[in-house]
Design a protein around this motif. Sequence first.
Motif, short mmCIF file in Angstrom:
data_model
loop_
_atom_site.label_atom_id
_atom_site.label_comp_id
_atom_site.label_asym_id
_atom_site.label_seq_id
_atom_site.Cartn_x
_atom_site.Cartn_y
_atom_site.Cartn_z
N ALA A 381 17.80 42.03 47.24
CA ALA A 381 18.52 42.23 48.50
C ALA A 381 19.75 43.11 48.29
O ALA A 381 20.07 43.96 49.14
CB ALA A 381 18.93 40.88 49.09
N LEU A 382 20.43 42.93 47.18
CA LEU A 382 21.61 43.75 46.89
C LEU A 382 21.23 45.20 46.62
O LEU A 382 21.93 46.14 47.05
CB LEU A 382 22.35 43.17 45.68
CG LEU A 382 23.59 43.94 45.21
CD1 LEU A 382 24.73 43.81 46.22
CD2 LEU A 382 24.05 43.45 43.84
N LEU A 383 20.12 45.41 45.92
CA LEU A 383 19.77 46.74 45.45
C LEU A 383 19.06 47.61 46.48
O LEU A 383 19.20 48.83 46.46
CB LEU A 383 18.91 46.64 44.19
CG LEU A 383 19.56 46.02 42.96
CD1 LEU A 383 18.54 45.89 41.83
CD2 LEU A 383 20.77 46.83 42.50
N ILE A 384 18.27 46.99 47.37
CA ILE A 384 17.43 47.78 48.28
C ILE A 384 18.23 48.78 49.11
O ILE A 384 17.84 49.96 49.22
CB ILE A 384 16.59 46.86 49.18
CG1 ILE A 384 15.44 46.25 48.39
CG2 ILE A 384 16.03 47.62 50.39
CD1 ILE A 384 14.43 47.24 47.86
N PRO A 385 19.36 48.41 49.74
CA PRO A 385 20.08 49.43 50.51
C PRO A 385 20.61 50.56 49.65
O PRO A 385 20.69 51.71 50.10
CB PRO A 385 21.22 48.63 51.18
CG PRO A 385 21.34 47.37 50.39
CD PRO A 385 19.97 47.07 49.89
N ILE A 386 20.97 50.25 48.39
CA ILE A 386 21.44 51.31 47.48
C ILE A 386 20.29 52.24 47.14
O ILE A 386 20.42 53.47 47.15
CB ILE A 386 22.07 50.71 46.21
CG1 ILE A 386 23.19 49.74 46.56
CG2 ILE A 386 22.59 51.82 45.30
CD1 ILE A 386 23.80 49.02 45.37
N VAL A 387 19.13 51.67 46.82
CA VAL A 387 17.96 52.48 46.49
C VAL A 387 17.59 53.40 47.65
O VAL A 387 17.39 54.61 47.47
CB VAL A 387 16.77 51.57 46.11
CG1 VAL A 387 15.47 52.37 46.06
CG2 VAL A 387 17.01 50.91 44.76
N LYS A 388 17.49 52.81 48.85
CA LYS A 388 17.07 53.62 49.99
C LYS A 388 18.06 54.75 50.26
O LYS A 388 17.67 55.92 50.42
CB LYS A 388 16.93 52.73 51.22
CG LYS A 388 16.20 53.41 52.40
CD LYS A 388 17.07 54.34 53.21
CE LYS A 388 16.31 54.99 54.35
NZ LYS A 388 17.13 55.98 55.08
N ALA A 389 19.34 54.45 50.30
CA ALA A 389 20.33 55.45 50.67
C ALA A 389 20.58 56.46 49.55
O ALA A 389 20.54 57.67 49.77
CB ALA A 389 21.64 54.77 51.07
N PHE A 390 20.81 55.97 48.35
CA PHE A 390 21.20 56.88 47.27
C PHE A 390 20.03 57.76 46.85
O PHE A 390 20.18 58.97 46.65
CB PHE A 390 21.72 56.09 46.07
CG PHE A 390 22.24 56.98 44.97
CD1 PHE A 390 23.43 57.67 45.13
CD2 PHE A 390 21.55 57.13 43.78
CE1 PHE A 390 23.92 58.50 44.12
CE2 PHE A 390 22.02 57.94 42.77
CZ PHE A 390 23.21 58.63 42.95
#
Length: 589
Positions: A381-390
């Motif tokens: 949950a913590l990593l998914i928004p970073i993966v998608k955006a970055f």
Amino acid sequence: MNYQAPLRDMRFVLHELFDVTGHCQQLDVELDRDTLDGILEEAARFTGGVIAPLNRNSDEQGCQLLGDAVTTPDGFRQAYQQYVDNGWASMTGPLAFGGQGLPQMASACFHEMLMSASLAFRIYSGLTESAVLAVHRHGSAALKEAYLNKMVSGEWTGTMCLTEPQAGTDLALLRTRAQPEADGSYRISGNKIFISGGEQDLTENIIHLVLARLPDAPPGVKGISLFLVPKILPEGQRNTLSCGALEHKMGIKGTSTCVMNFDDARGWLVGEANQGLACMFTMMNDARFQVGLQGLGIAEAAFQGGLAYARERLQSRSLTGAVVPEQAADPIIVHPDVRRMLLTQKALVEGCRMFATYTARQLDLEQAGGNDHPAAKRRAALLIPIVKAFFTDVGQEVASLGVQLYGGHGYIREWGMEQLMRDSRITQLYEGTNGIQALDLIRRKLLGDGGAELNALIDEFTEIVEAARGQTALHEMADTISQRLAEWRALGRSVIDACQRDPQEIGAVSVDFLAYSAYVLLGGFWLQAALRAQQALGQGSAEAAFYQAKLHTADFYWRRLLPRASAHRDAVIGGANCLMALPASDFSF
């Protein structure tokens, strides 16, 4: 433009950094190293030999709407049939419904290959896999029995029907209605836009997952339900739904992006009434990871194109004198600024590949373990928004660098680089814009647990730092990463404090905090890669050049790219006032 899957780097990440075979054993999946390497080699042949040659024409030809029928570009139907026949569509599908049950960690490299070869082609099957997840997790036994086998095999495709003209990110504004029928089905009426694969000629049936409101639904997002609405009904007749138009887009022209009209179309409830958003998020989390891989795939293709051109293009002499005196000029790869661009591409692409594999492991543990792996669920949950955006920001940056490397030729369509830049642009927008991902990181993740999971992640990378300090050659890099990890922890605390004092800070700091987090994480992954490379060289590896290249790229990353984190940190500290003090009326021209 030719594409060759980066198999050696993929094997390095899978086997040497993250022990994919041990991971499969943990999940009770029988997949040894030789079998996985064989799958990747076949995948490389398929994507490089069958899919990649379609990419250029798919952009030139696009999709066509004739009446209510959509045709995909030449070659797509045949390639998709081969994709299904060879079992690629069922790789990650559940065993109970004909899938192979392979973990994300094993399949992500193949999906990256597809996205490098042709993002427009991959979108059709990618959404189907996400739809399978939602139906498998939330659908009734009857729906699973009726639809999953053919969706898993790829014989039928799936879509996500969320967006409406007045309701993009804000699903509370959604107007599509669902009227219950006496037989337990529903009649769906409304209009959806931006529906990828909403109509196409690849499969005989398309299974739409549609968000709609029941007559007695409460207002807002708490009143949204999810419905399965097939193009072809179980009785064999066509449902009352249609493609009203194809969107005219700047990229991914081989993907049919449709305006979909539902006119009392027959559908069935997925999950509980008024719980559609929760059901859809099962799809969206997977889809956001896949969109991150889209950014990575585009970036890899751009790097390969830029590298090939830099080795062949002759322009000027090296600053230190002729490198190839027998030719009229030196290849541009000898010039420092070209090296800067190529190394930026290489460091970001290979760093994101490590990051993606690590995240895939968390997703596997979450999906397979249920409540047995709550830590994996929190970490994913913590990593998914970073993966998608970055990753999608990286895709756009690396594609832009590819255009720059080609010079004027990069701006010309025939070389293929400008297509990559256009195709990648959508990845920063769909499945939640990158600004929405950043808000999610702050509101739901950082503030949601007071920074606990962030600190756990920092602790994990601190252990990598300590291990790297055992290698004298890595002391300086390890010290720098250690300082950044401590800075990240402190910045997280200050962001939480600021957001609790003033809600405007949530939106003001989010994008820069996400970018800062991503650059520090990549620093940690590059330190891990450098540690493995040092160990391999110390053991006398026969592939010394490969491992030396890892060390050189790691050195470039922490000296030339990791400093970007400082600018993002300074922006976070700048706060909300400088954004919000100017009255909206004063934005004049």
